[in-house]
Design a protein around this motif. Structure first.
Motif, PDB file in Angstrom:
ATOM      1  N   GLU A   1       0.831  -1.218   0.000  1.00  0.00           N
ATOM      2  CA  GLU A   1       0.000   0.000   0.000  1.00  0.00           C
ATOM      3  C   GLU A   1       0.861   1.262   0.000  1.00  0.00           C
ATOM      4  O   GLU A   1       0.429   2.315  -0.477  1.00  0.00           O
ATOM      5  CB  GLU A   1      -1.003  -0.005   1.171  1.00  0.00           C
ATOM      6  CG  GLU A   1      -0.416   0.165   2.561  1.00  0.00           C
ATOM      7  CD  GLU A   1       0.143  -1.124   3.165  1.00  0.00           C
ATOM      8  OE1 GLU A   1       0.109  -2.179   2.495  1.00  0.00           O
ATOM      9  OE2 GLU A   1       0.627  -1.065   4.315  1.00  0.00           O
ATOM     10  N   VAL A   2       2.101   1.151   0.497  1.00  0.00           N
ATOM     11  CA  VAL A   2       3.010   2.308   0.486  1.00  0.00           C
ATOM     12  C   VAL A   2       3.382   2.650  -0.966  1.00  0.00           C
ATOM     13  O   VAL A   2       3.356   3.814  -1.390  1.00  0.00           O
ATOM     14  CB  VAL A   2       4.277   2.013   1.320  1.00  0.00           C
ATOM     15  CG1 VAL A   2       5.316   3.113   1.157  1.00  0.00           C
ATOM     16  CG2 VAL A   2       3.912   1.826   2.784  1.00  0.00           C
ATOM     17  N   ARG A   3       3.717   1.621  -1.733  1.00  0.00           N
ATOM     18  CA  ARG A   3       4.024   1.834  -3.155  1.00  0.00           C
ATOM     19  C   ARG A   3       2.833   2.465  -3.866  1.00  0.00           C
ATOM     20  O   ARG A   3       2.966   3.471  -4.581  1.00  0.00           O
ATOM     21  CB  ARG A   3       4.374   0.499  -3.830  1.00  0.00           C
ATOM     22  CG  ARG A   3       4.585   0.610  -5.341  1.00  0.00           C
ATOM     23  CD  ARG A   3       4.714  -0.760  -5.994  1.00  0.00           C
ATOM     24  NE  ARG A   3       3.478  -1.527  -5.979  1.00  0.00           N
ATOM     25  CZ  ARG A   3       2.478  -1.374  -6.832  1.00  0.00           C
ATOM     26  NH1 ARG A   3       2.563  -0.487  -7.797  1.00  0.00           N
ATOM     27  NH2 ARG A   3       1.375  -2.105  -6.734  1.00  0.00           N
ATOM     28  N   GLN A   4       1.655   1.865  -3.634  1.00  0.00           N
ATOM     29  CA  GLN A   4       0.470   2.346  -4.357  1.00  0.00           C
ATOM     30  C   GLN A   4       0.180   3.806  -4.025  1.00  0.00           C
ATOM     31  O   GLN A   4      -0.120   4.609  -4.913  1.00  0.00           O
ATOM     32  CB  GLN A   4      -0.723   1.464  -4.023  1.00  0.00           C
ATOM     33  CG  GLN A   4      -0.546   0.027  -4.516  1.00  0.00           C
ATOM     34  CD  GLN A   4      -1.654  -0.870  -4.025  1.00  0.00           C
ATOM     35  OE1 GLN A   4      -2.829  -0.555  -4.142  1.00  0.00           O
ATOM     36  NE2 GLN A   4      -1.287  -2.005  -3.459  1.00  0.00           N
ATOM     37  N   LEU A   5       0.279   4.142  -2.735  1.00  0.00           N
ATOM     38  CA  LEU A   5       0.025   5.527  -2.317  1.00  0.00           C
ATOM     39  C   LEU A   5       0.989   6.495  -3.011  1.00  0.00           C
ATOM     40  O   LEU A   5       0.600   7.590  -3.429  1.00  0.00           O
ATOM     41  CB  LEU A   5       0.196   5.626  -0.797  1.00  0.00           C
ATOM     42  CG  LEU A   5       0.123   7.013  -0.188  1.00  0.00           C
ATOM     43  CD1 LEU A   5      -1.328   7.353   0.125  1.00  0.00           C
ATOM     44  CD2 LEU A   5       0.966   7.107   1.072  1.00  0.00           C
ATOM     45  N   LEU A   6       2.265   6.076  -3.151  1.00  0.00           N
ATOM     46  CA  LEU A   6       3.289   7.000  -3.650  1.00  0.00           C
ATOM     47  C   LEU A   6       3.340   7.125  -5.172  1.00  0.00           C
ATOM     48  O   LEU A   6       3.811   8.136  -5.688  1.00  0.00           O
ATOM     49  CB  LEU A   6       4.669   6.571  -3.130  1.00  0.00           C
ATOM     50  CG  LEU A   6       4.884   6.780  -1.630  1.00  0.00           C
ATOM     51  CD1 LEU A   6       6.127   6.055  -1.148  1.00  0.00           C
ATOM     52  CD2 LEU A   6       4.993   8.274  -1.312  1.00  0.00           C
ATOM     53  N   VAL A   7       2.888   6.090  -5.895  1.00  0.00           N
ATOM     54  CA  VAL A   7       3.017   6.174  -7.366  1.00  0.00           C
ATOM     55  C   VAL A   7       1.675   6.299  -8.092  1.00  0.00           C
ATOM     56  O   VAL A   7       1.619   6.807  -9.204  1.00  0.00           O
ATOM     57  CB  VAL A   7       3.826   4.994  -7.969  1.00  0.00           C
ATOM     58  CG1 VAL A   7       5.245   5.006  -7.459  1.00  0.00           C
ATOM     59  CG2 VAL A   7       3.163   3.657  -7.710  1.00  0.00           C
ATOM     60  N   ASN A   8       0.595   5.815  -7.471  1.00  0.00           N
ATOM     61  CA  ASN A   8      -0.706   5.918  -8.141  1.00  0.00           C
ATOM     62  C   ASN A   8      -1.228   7.344  -8.104  1.00  0.00           C
ATOM     63  O   ASN A   8      -0.754   8.180  -7.325  1.00  0.00           O
ATOM     64  CB  ASN A   8      -1.729   5.011  -7.431  1.00  0.00           C
ATOM     65  CG  ASN A   8      -1.512   3.544  -7.756  1.00  0.00           C
ATOM     66  OD1 ASN A   8      -0.764   3.209  -8.670  1.00  0.00           O
ATOM     67  ND2 ASN A   8      -2.161   2.669  -7.006  1.00  0.00           N
ATOM     68  N   GLU A   9      -2.243   7.616  -8.920  1.00  0.00           N
ATOM     69  CA  GLU A   9      -2.945   8.894  -8.807  1.00  0.00           C
ATOM     70  C   GLU A   9      -3.631   8.929  -7.450  1.00  0.00           C
ATOM     71  O   GLU A   9      -3.984   7.900  -6.922  1.00  0.00           O
ATOM     72  CB  GLU A   9      -3.989   9.001  -9.917  1.00  0.00           C
ATOM     73  CG  GLU A   9      -3.378   9.088 -11.308  1.00  0.00           C
ATOM     74  CD  GLU A   9      -4.446   9.296 -12.362  1.00  0.00           C
ATOM     75  OE1 GLU A   9      -5.264  10.230 -12.221  1.00  0.00           O
ATOM     76  OE2 GLU A   9      -4.466   8.501 -13.307  1.00  0.00           O
ATOM     77  N   PRO A  10      -3.801  10.082  -6.803  1.00  0.00           N
ATOM     78  CA  PRO A  10      -3.509  11.421  -7.317  1.00  0.00           C
ATOM     79  C   PRO A  10      -2.098  11.938  -6.999  1.00  0.00           C
ATOM     80  O   PRO A  10      -1.752  13.009  -7.476  1.00  0.00           O
ATOM     81  CB  PRO A  10      -4.551  12.281  -6.594  1.00  0.00           C
ATOM     82  CG  PRO A  10      -4.748  11.598  -5.282  1.00  0.00           C
ATOM     83  CD  PRO A  10      -4.604  10.126  -5.561  1.00  0.00           C
ATOM     84  N   ARG A  11      -1.286  11.181  -6.239  1.00  0.00           N
ATOM     85  CA  ARG A  11       0.071  11.688  -5.946  1.00  0.00           C
ATOM     86  C   ARG A  11       1.026  11.386  -7.097  1.00  0.00           C
ATOM     87  O   ARG A  11       2.046  12.036  -7.253  1.00  0.00           O
ATOM     88  CB  ARG A  11       0.595  11.086  -4.637  1.00  0.00           C
ATOM     89  CG  ARG A  11      -0.216  11.540  -3.417  1.00  0.00           C
ATOM     90  CD  ARG A  11       0.126  10.741  -2.171  1.00  0.00           C
ATOM     91  NE  ARG A  11      -0.840  10.987  -1.124  1.00  0.00           N
ATOM     92  CZ  ARG A  11      -2.066  10.450  -1.088  1.00  0.00           C
ATOM     93  NH1 ARG A  11      -2.452   9.600  -2.027  1.00  0.00           N
ATOM     94  NH2 ARG A  11      -2.898  10.743  -0.112  1.00  0.00           N
ATOM     95  N   GLY A  12       0.723  10.328  -7.835  1.00  0.00           N
ATOM     96  CA  GLY A  12       1.560   9.958  -8.979  1.00  0.00           C
ATOM     97  C   GLY A  12       0.752   9.983 -10.256  1.00  0.00           C
ATOM     98  O   GLY A  12      -0.226  10.711 -10.365  1.00  0.00           O
ATOM     99  N   HIS A  13       1.145   9.165 -11.196  1.00  0.00           N
ATOM    100  CA  HIS A  13       0.455   9.109 -12.490  1.00  0.00           C
ATOM    101  C   HIS A  13       0.792   7.765 -13.139  1.00  0.00           C
ATOM    102  O   HIS A  13       1.640   7.020 -12.609  1.00  0.00           O
ATOM    103  CB  HIS A  13       0.852  10.292 -13.367  1.00  0.00           C
ATOM    104  CG  HIS A  13       2.335  10.459 -13.539  1.00  0.00           C
ATOM    105  ND1 HIS A  13       3.093   9.648 -14.345  1.00  0.00           N
ATOM    106  CD2 HIS A  13       3.199  11.330 -12.960  1.00  0.00           C
ATOM    107  CE1 HIS A  13       4.359  10.020 -14.290  1.00  0.00           C
ATOM    108  NE2 HIS A  13       4.456  11.036 -13.441  1.00  0.00           N
ATOM    109  N   PRO A  14       0.193   7.431 -14.281  1.00  0.00           N
ATOM    110  CA  PRO A  14       0.371   6.074 -14.832  1.00  0.00           C
ATOM    111  C   PRO A  14       1.805   5.703 -15.210  1.00  0.00           C
ATOM    112  O   PRO A  14       2.105   4.520 -15.398  1.00  0.00           O
ATOM    113  CB  PRO A  14      -0.537   6.064 -16.062  1.00  0.00           C
ATOM    114  CG  PRO A  14      -1.567   7.107 -15.782  1.00  0.00           C
ATOM    115  CD  PRO A  14      -0.863   8.172 -14.996  1.00  0.00           C
TER     116      PRO A  14
END
Ligand code: PYC
Length: 333
Positions: A47-60
């Motif tokens: 979940e740490v990876r997902q939080l940091l790279v997924n939207e809205p903090r990250g992008h595809p």
């Protein structure tokens, strides 16, 4: 402001491709090696990876690196690579981004004109030689993990595209190497949707029928990258489109992909040691590379690639998770 989690980051890009370097907020991950830590992280902390790279903090196409104390006593810093697609064993553009951040933030002792940093990655020890002038990291040359060609002229039936001939090579991740012509897709950014669809179809067909597994390290396996050569690619200059699961292009020339390409050319007798090859991404940015050594790895012969590229810091940030955030792991669309 409320925060259930807080992460410190230095954001950068390597020849166009982002690396969000996480410098704080993740405790030491359990494990005796970075490979074990990667396994633990995937099973328990994803979940740490997902939080940091997924939207809205990250992008595809977001990608990052979590800094850790090293497990290998020879190393200065441990690194766990995170992407929208998961945790890669090794990432070349990410290593160049990490080395640049370590030097320019003063997180390692800096010497000029060259600062050497040894990074403990899940794929093995990688050395970064940073060319430094007036405190600025001007370029980074990495000595990558042992790379090898797994298969030449293999064929796979790709639903919707027919029979495809490909080579498969390892440079820290596995890469299928082929061209778009036989798939009936133009090498053109305007056709990017078709290029991605072709790459994902090739990837799925190979994983289903002949999934690659590292011949020495069985924790490394599966194909999540397809390198489509441009029509003008040759053994000294590889322009390509790199399709990455679940559906994005590497904006950089891809350090591990360039390593894999050089191992493939070497296996074909087309790239001797110490001869330069220029690798160019789909957006036109470049790395230069060469093979610097032949080695024995677990009873097999392999080559050591060296890759040179540049990275730039784009910002510093603290990323938060508000306890009431309805998307604690972000999302992809
Ligand atoms: O530079 O090795 C690389 C890489 C892998 C995936 C994206 N970039």
């Amino acid at each position: 402001m409320r925060a259930a989690r807080m992460f410190q980051a230095v954001d950068s890009h390597t020849e166009g491709m982002p690396t969000r370097v996480i410098t704080g907020g993740v405790a030491t991950i359990p494990g005796q090696t970075m490979a074990q830590r990667r396994d633990h992280f995937i099973a328990n902390l994803d979940e740490v990876r997902q939080l940091l790279v997924n939207e809205p903090r990250g992008h595809p196409a977001m990608s990052g690196a979590i800094l850790q104390p090293p497990c290998d006593p020879r190393a200065d810093v441990g690194v766990l690579f995170i992407e929208v697609s998961g945790c890669l064993p090794m990432c070349g553009h990410g290593t160049i981004g990490v080395a640049t951040v370590l030097v320019e933030t003063g997180m390692v002792p800096v010497t000029e004109p060259v600062t050497t940093i040894r990074l403990d990655t899940p794929a093995g020890l990688v050395t970064a030689e940073v060319a430094v002038r007036d405190g600025a990291a001007e370029s980074v040359t990495i000595r990558n993990v042992a790379s090898y060609c797994d298969r030449l002229d293999a064929t796979v039936d790709v639903p919707g595209f027919g029979r495809v001939v490909y080579d498969l090579s390892y440079g820290g991740n596995f890469y299928a190497i082929t061209d778009l012509e036989t798939l009936g897709v133009p090498f053109d950014r305007r056709a990017k949707g078709d290029v991605i669809a072709a790459g994902l179809a090739v990837m799925a067909a190979i994983n289903e029928t002949a999934r690659p597994v590292h011949r020495v390290y069985d924790h490394i396996g599966g194909l999540s990258h397809v390198l489509f050569l441009a029509p003008d690619a040759d053994e000294r200059s590889t322009r390509h489109a790199m399709v990455i699961h679940p559906g994005w292009f590497d904006r950089s020339p891809c350090g591990t992909g360039t390593s894999a390409r050089m191992a493939q050319l070497h296996a074909r007798g087309l790239l001797p040691l110490n001869v330069e090859m220029v690798s160019e991404s789909f957006i036109g940015s470049r790395f230069s590379g060469r093979l610097v050594e032949s080695v024995d790895e677990g009873g097999f012969s392999a080559v050591i690639p060296s890759i040179t590229g540049r990275a730039w810091i784009t910002g510093t940030a603290q990323y938060l998770l508000d306890p009431s955030d309805p998307f604690p792991t972000g999302f992809t669309v």
